[in-house]
Scaffold this motif. Structure first.
Motif, PDB file in Angstrom:
ATOM      1  N   GLY A 193       0.567  -0.715   0.312  1.00 35.99           N
ATOM      2  CA  GLY A 193      -0.270  -0.009  -0.623  1.00 35.99           C
ATOM      3  C   GLY A 193       1.185   1.152   0.109  1.00 35.99           C
ATOM      4  N   TYR A 194      -0.426   2.408   0.330  1.00 35.11           N
ATOM      5  CA  TYR A 194       0.500   3.723   0.262  1.00 35.11           C
ATOM      6  C   TYR A 194       1.231   3.503   1.892  1.00 35.11           C
ATOM      7  CZ  TYR A 194      -1.599   4.938  -3.678  1.00 35.11           C
ATOM      8  OH  TYR A 194      -2.268   4.848  -5.027  1.00 35.11           O
ATOM      9  N   THR A 195       3.387   4.043   1.587  1.00 32.39           N
ATOM     10  CA  THR A 195       3.384   3.974   2.675  1.00 32.39           C
ATOM     11  C   THR A 195       3.064   4.717   3.816  1.00 32.39           C
ATOM     12  OG1 THR A 195       5.449   4.058   1.024  1.00 32.39           O
ATOM     13  CG2 THR A 195       6.019   4.313   3.348  1.00 32.39           C
ATOM     14  N   LYS A 196       2.534   6.142   3.453  1.00 32.52           N
ATOM     15  CA  LYS A 196       1.538   6.959   4.749  1.00 32.52           C
ATOM     16  C   LYS A 196       0.233   7.134   4.289  1.00 32.52           C
ATOM     17  CE  LYS A 196       5.426   9.514   6.373  1.00 32.52           C
ATOM     18  NZ  LYS A 196       6.144   9.052   7.942  1.00 32.52           N
ATOM     19  N   LYS A 197      -0.537   6.910   5.473  1.00 28.72           N
ATOM     20  CA  LYS A 197      -1.751   6.979   5.232  1.00 28.72           C
ATOM     21  C   LYS A 197      -2.757   7.953   3.831  1.00 28.72           C
ATOM     22  CE  LYS A 197      -1.891   4.762  10.190  1.00 28.72           C
ATOM     23  NZ  LYS A 197      -2.452   4.977  11.252  1.00 28.72           N
ATOM     24  N   ASP A 198      -1.585   8.555   3.804  1.00 26.02           N
ATOM     25  CA  ASP A 198      -2.385   9.913   3.588  1.00 26.02           C
ATOM     26  C   ASP A 198      -2.266   9.373   2.355  1.00 26.02           C
ATOM     27  OD1 ASP A 198       0.434  10.917   2.890  1.00 26.02           O
ATOM     28  OD2 ASP A 198      -0.561  13.031   4.076  1.00 26.02           O
ATOM     29  N   GLY A 199      -1.630   8.883   1.624  1.00 23.95           N
ATOM     30  CA  GLY A 199      -1.509   8.222   0.286  1.00 23.95           C
ATOM     31  C   GLY A 199       0.051   8.820  -0.573  1.00 23.95           C
ATOM     32  N   THR A 200       0.911   9.531   0.506  1.00 25.41           N
ATOM     33  CA  THR A 200       2.010   9.755   0.275  1.00 25.41           C
ATOM     34  C   THR A 200       3.071   8.681   0.415  1.00 25.41           C
ATOM     35  OG1 THR A 200       2.833  10.802   2.025  1.00 25.41           O
ATOM     36  CG2 THR A 200       1.220  12.484   0.785  1.00 25.41           C
ATOM     37  N   ASP A 205       0.253 -17.775  20.802  1.00 25.24           N
ATOM     38  CA  ASP A 205       1.354 -17.534  20.569  1.00 25.24           C
ATOM     39  C   ASP A 205       1.928 -16.158  20.158  1.00 25.24           C
ATOM     40  OD1 ASP A 205       1.823 -20.728  21.206  1.00 25.24           O
ATOM     41  OD2 ASP A 205       2.584 -21.266  19.301  1.00 25.24           O
ATOM     42  N   TYR A 206       1.102 -15.774  19.858  1.00 20.92           N
ATOM     43  CA  TYR A 206       1.695 -13.964  18.968  1.00 20.92           C
ATOM     44  C   TYR A 206       0.667 -13.434  19.917  1.00 20.92           C
ATOM     45  CZ  TYR A 206       2.409 -16.381  14.212  1.00 20.92           C
ATOM     46  OH  TYR A 206       2.893 -17.457  13.804  1.00 20.92           O
ATOM     47  N   VAL A 207       1.366 -11.833  20.187  1.00 21.07           N
ATOM     48  CA  VAL A 207       0.939 -11.031  20.692  1.00 21.07           C
ATOM     49  C   VAL A 207       1.058  -9.207  19.837  1.00 21.07           C
ATOM     50  CG1 VAL A 207       3.472 -10.710  21.377  1.00 21.07           C
ATOM     51  CG2 VAL A 207       1.675  -9.427  22.614  1.00 21.07           C
ATOM     52  N   PHE A 208       0.343  -8.223  20.456  1.00 19.68           N
ATOM     53  CA  PHE A 208      -0.008  -7.901  19.721  1.00 19.68           C
ATOM     54  C   PHE A 208       0.530  -5.985  19.928  1.00 19.68           C
ATOM     55  CE2 PHE A 208      -2.272  -3.780  18.218  1.00 19.68           C
ATOM     56  CZ  PHE A 208      -1.662  -3.534  16.740  1.00 19.68           C
ATOM     57  N   THR A 209       1.348  -5.424  19.284  1.00 15.66           N
ATOM     58  CA  THR A 209       2.413  -4.049  19.939  1.00 15.66           C
ATOM     59  C   THR A 209       1.846  -3.352  18.769  1.00 15.66           C
ATOM     60  OG1 THR A 209       3.825  -5.653  20.526  1.00 15.66           O
ATOM     61  CG2 THR A 209       4.751  -3.188  20.298  1.00 15.66           C
ATOM     62  N   THR A 210       1.218  -2.111  19.241  1.00 14.11           N
ATOM     63  CA  THR A 210       1.310  -0.834  19.021  1.00 14.11           C
ATOM     64  C   THR A 210       2.534  -0.009  17.788  1.00 14.11           C
ATOM     65  OG1 THR A 210      -0.684  -0.411  19.602  1.00 14.11           O
ATOM     66  CG2 THR A 210       0.320   1.426  18.557  1.00 14.11           C
ATOM     67  N   ASN A 211       2.357   0.182  16.904  1.00 17.41           N
ATOM     68  CA  ASN A 211       4.340   0.765  16.304  1.00 17.41           C
ATOM     69  C   ASN A 211       3.419   2.383  15.085  1.00 17.41           C
ATOM     70  OD1 ASN A 211       6.593   1.237  14.588  1.00 17.41           O
ATOM     71  ND2 ASN A 211       6.504  -1.128  14.614  1.00 17.41           N
ATOM     72  N   ALA A 212       4.170   3.002  16.147  1.00 17.29           N
ATOM     73  CA  ALA A 212       4.214   4.156  15.413  1.00 17.29           C
ATOM     74  C   ALA A 212       3.871   4.133  13.722  1.00 17.29           C
ATOM     75  CB  ALA A 212       5.021   5.582  16.159  1.00 17.29           C
ATOM     76  N   ASP A 213       5.222   3.255  13.107  1.00 17.94           N
ATOM     77  CA  ASP A 213       5.355   3.434  12.010  1.00 17.94           C
ATOM     78  C   ASP A 213       4.339   2.649  11.007  1.00 17.94           C
ATOM     79  OD1 ASP A 213       5.741   2.586   8.827  1.00 17.94           O
ATOM     80  OD2 ASP A 213       8.164   1.610   9.498  1.00 17.94           O
ATOM     81  N   GLU A 214       3.745   3.728  10.263  1.00 21.41           N
ATOM     82  CA  GLU A 214       2.502   3.983   9.190  1.00 21.41           C
ATOM     83  C   GLU A 214       2.313   2.637   8.479  1.00 21.41           C
ATOM     84  OE1 GLU A 214       0.871   7.946   7.754  1.00 21.41           O
ATOM     85  OE2 GLU A 214       1.633   9.202   9.658  1.00 21.41           O
ATOM     86  N   THR A 215       3.540   2.109   8.076  1.00 18.67           N
ATOM     87  CA  THR A 215       3.634   0.487   7.616  1.00 18.67           C
ATOM     88  C   THR A 215       2.808  -0.744   8.472  1.00 18.67           C
ATOM     89  OG1 THR A 215       5.160   0.229   7.538  1.00 18.67           O
ATOM     90  CG2 THR A 215       5.165   1.752   5.861  1.00 18.67           C
ATOM     91  N   ARG A 239      -5.684  -0.841   8.315  1.00 19.74           N
ATOM     92  CA  ARG A 239      -5.776   1.115   8.655  1.00 19.74           C
ATOM     93  C   ARG A 239      -6.711   1.473   8.057  1.00 19.74           C
ATOM     94  NH1 ARG A 239       0.002   2.759   5.328  1.00 19.74           N
ATOM     95  NH2 ARG A 239      -0.660   3.254   3.251  1.00 19.74           N
ATOM     96  N   PHE A 240      -6.859   3.187   8.692  1.00 23.44           N
ATOM     97  CA  PHE A 240      -7.372   4.056   7.648  1.00 23.44           C
ATOM     98  C   PHE A 240      -6.928   4.588   6.860  1.00 23.44           C
ATOM     99  CE2 PHE A 240     -10.313   7.626   6.278  1.00 23.44           C
ATOM    100  CZ  PHE A 240     -11.392   7.211   6.670  1.00 23.44           C
ATOM    101  N   CYS A 241      -6.793   4.912   5.492  1.00 21.99           N
ATOM    102  CA  CYS A 241      -5.685   5.500   4.498  1.00 21.99           C
ATOM    103  C   CYS A 241      -6.700   5.572   3.024  1.00 21.99           C
ATOM    104  CB  CYS A 241      -5.197   3.774   4.856  1.00 21.99           C
ATOM    105  SG  CYS A 241      -4.712   2.626   4.054  1.00 21.99           S
ATOM    106  N   ILE A 242      -6.198   6.280   3.179  1.00 25.20           N
ATOM    107  CA  ILE A 242      -6.124   6.533   1.170  1.00 25.20           C
ATOM    108  C   ILE A 242      -5.990   5.348   0.404  1.00 25.20           C
ATOM    109  CG2 ILE A 242      -5.901   7.492  -1.022  1.00 25.20           C
ATOM    110  CD1 ILE A 242      -6.113  10.175   1.117  1.00 25.20           C
ATOM    111  N   THR A 243      -6.787   4.684  -0.875  1.00 22.79           N
ATOM    112  CA  THR A 243      -6.331   3.770  -1.841  1.00 22.79           C
ATOM    113  C   THR A 243      -6.615   4.050  -2.913  1.00 22.79           C
ATOM    114  OG1 THR A 243      -7.760   2.885  -1.280  1.00 22.79           O
ATOM    115  CG2 THR A 243      -6.889   2.105   0.218  1.00 22.79           C
ATOM    116  N   PRO A 244      -6.234   3.538  -3.684  1.00 21.22           N
ATOM    117  CA  PRO A 244      -7.011   3.755  -5.249  1.00 21.22           C
ATOM    118  C   PRO A 244      -7.876   3.879  -5.266  1.00 21.22           C
ATOM    119  CG  PRO A 244      -4.958   2.174  -5.589  1.00 21.22           C
ATOM    120  CD  PRO A 244      -4.949   2.519  -4.194  1.00 21.22           C
ATOM    121  N   GLU A 245      -9.280   3.042  -5.125  1.00 18.30           N
ATOM    122  CA  GLU A 245     -10.321   3.016  -4.934  1.00 18.30           C
ATOM    123  C   GLU A 245     -10.984   3.602  -4.461  1.00 18.30           C
ATOM    124  OE1 GLU A 245      -8.581  -0.757  -6.987  1.00 18.30           O
ATOM    125  OE2 GLU A 245      -8.395   0.618  -5.216  1.00 18.30           O
TER     126      GLU A 245
END
Length: 394
Positions: free
Chosen positions: A239-246, A291-301, A309-315
């Motif tokens: 997907g786009y690296t940034k959630k805003d499509g940039t 066996d898995y645990v979730f960790t929040t990450n500031a990296d938008e990817t 995630r909430f983000c811009i996509t082509p559609e």
């Protein structure tokens, strides 16, 4: 560069406007009313016709819902399933109902379940990570599923240690990474062929070739490949690296990682659990979902706990919540694979027996509607007649 001569300029503009207004939840489905599917019988690399229409046969919609009629059979070959699975892909005769205006669930997240939790755009079912097998702490053995005793409380009871189908059943997936459950062919994971991964972890494609639903391309935003039962779209791996499509294109990454444990005596949140099997070559770390645990990450990817995630996509140029199929740097599938272990929105009872409201049948134009939506069209000079030349550039 292709040149297409079109008459009726006004008609073209109206058609383009209509397509632009059409929800991707209506126009993205792959429709077919003539072609039939194929499969590989076990031990025989010669394709056999199954005489079942593949992909989706009908798409209709109202102001609030879209209904998709599909057999559950893909256009790519299915089988064989070399783990002893006696089933083949069969006609599901399904009608699937999705909300056109899905909304976030503001309450307790709804847990994904066994069976269908979404539908790919070719009408094939999406399952979550599970395969119906869990650990019985009373007998210290696996329970549920073929060849095992029932789990305590029955098939719908909650168990502390639930098996992950992707590593446990790898030998039973076909080249397109699918397999059937009682005839219901489905994918638990990114539906691209094993042979296309950077590191190939199954040799099934050597004799039983298939393409899968799409091909991963790390230079482009992944295509829209399905919808979850809460109505939100599912995309491929990039997907786009940034959630805003940039920011260019990046691989979307799971927020889940393997826990640092040597014994299975606690749940991912740290609370006590029934004792699971010791970590071993048989019950390796990653064999069970817990066996898995979730960790929040500031990296938008990195995706959220629902694998989206909430983000811009082509559609969706104005943004949408979207799930992504997660893979590692070698393009091998990573937990939680597509959707889950909870939904972002509110799951609907998506498979229905009939359409109970007035609808409009959607008939796609010749060719791929998704491609039409992405065309770049230049009109020159200013048209003086209703016959014009349109150049379409890639």
């Amino acid at each position: 560069m292709k040149k297409i001569i079109l008459s009726q300029f006004c008609f073209l503009l109206l058609a383009s406007s209509a397509l632009a207004q059409l929800s991707p939840a209506i126009g993205s489905w792959m429709q077919n009313t003539t072609g039939t599917g194929t499969y590989y019988p076990k031990g025989n690399p010669t394709l056999t016709q199954n005489n079942i229409l593949y992909n989706c046969q009908k798409v209709e919609y109202s102001a609030d819902f879209v209904y998709v009629t599909a057999t559950g059979i893909p256009s790519y070959p299915t089988g064989p399933f070399n783990d002893g699975n006696p089933s083949n892909a069969t006609n599901q005769n399904g009608i699937y109902k999705f909300p056109l205006n899905p909304a976030a669930n503001s309450g307790t997240p709804m847990v994904t379940t066994g069976g269908n939790i979404g539908l790919f755009i070719n009408g094939v079912a999406l399952f979550d990570y599970r395969d119906g097998v869990a650990w019985n702490p009373n007998t210290q053995s696996l329970c549920g599923g073929p060849g095992n005793s029932p789990c305590p409380g029955g098939p719908n009871a909650t168990q502390d240690w639930n098996r992950d189908a992707i590593p446990a059943e790898k030998a039973g997936f076909d080249c397109a990474k699918g397999h059937p459950a009682m005839g219901n062919y489905h994918h638990h994971q990114n539906p691209s062929a094993f042979k296309l991964d950077k590191t190939v972890i199954s040799d099934i494609c050597n004799l039983y070739d298939a393409d899968g639903l799409y091909v991963i391309d790390d230079t482009k935003h992944a295509p829209l490949i399905g919808f979850a039962y809460d109505g939100f779209p599912i995309y491929g791996a990039y997907g786009y690296t940034k959630k805003d499509g940039t920011g260019g294109i990046s691989r979307m990454k799971s927020g889940y990682s393997l826990r640092n444990i040597t014994t299975r005596i606690t749940k991912p949140d740290g609370s006590a659990s029934a004792t699971g099997p010791a970590i071993s070559a048989t019950y390796f770390l990653g064999y069970f979902r817990e066996d898995y645990v979730f960790t929040t990450n500031a990296d938008e990817t990195y995706l959220d706990e629902h694998n989206g995630r909430f983000c811009i996509t082509p559609e969706y140029p104005n943004g949408t919540y979207a799930y992504f199929c997660t893979v590692d740097e070698n393009w091998n599938s990573t937990y939680p694979y597509a959707v889950g272990p909870t939904f972002y929105g509110t799951r609907t009872n998506a498979k229905v027996t009939s359409v109970g409201e007035t609808t409009t049948v959607y008939t796609p134009s010749t060719g791929n509607v998704n491609d039409i939506n992405r065309l770049e069209i230049n009109v020159f000079p200013n048209p003086a007649t209703d016959l014009i030349a349109i150049q379409i550039g890639n």
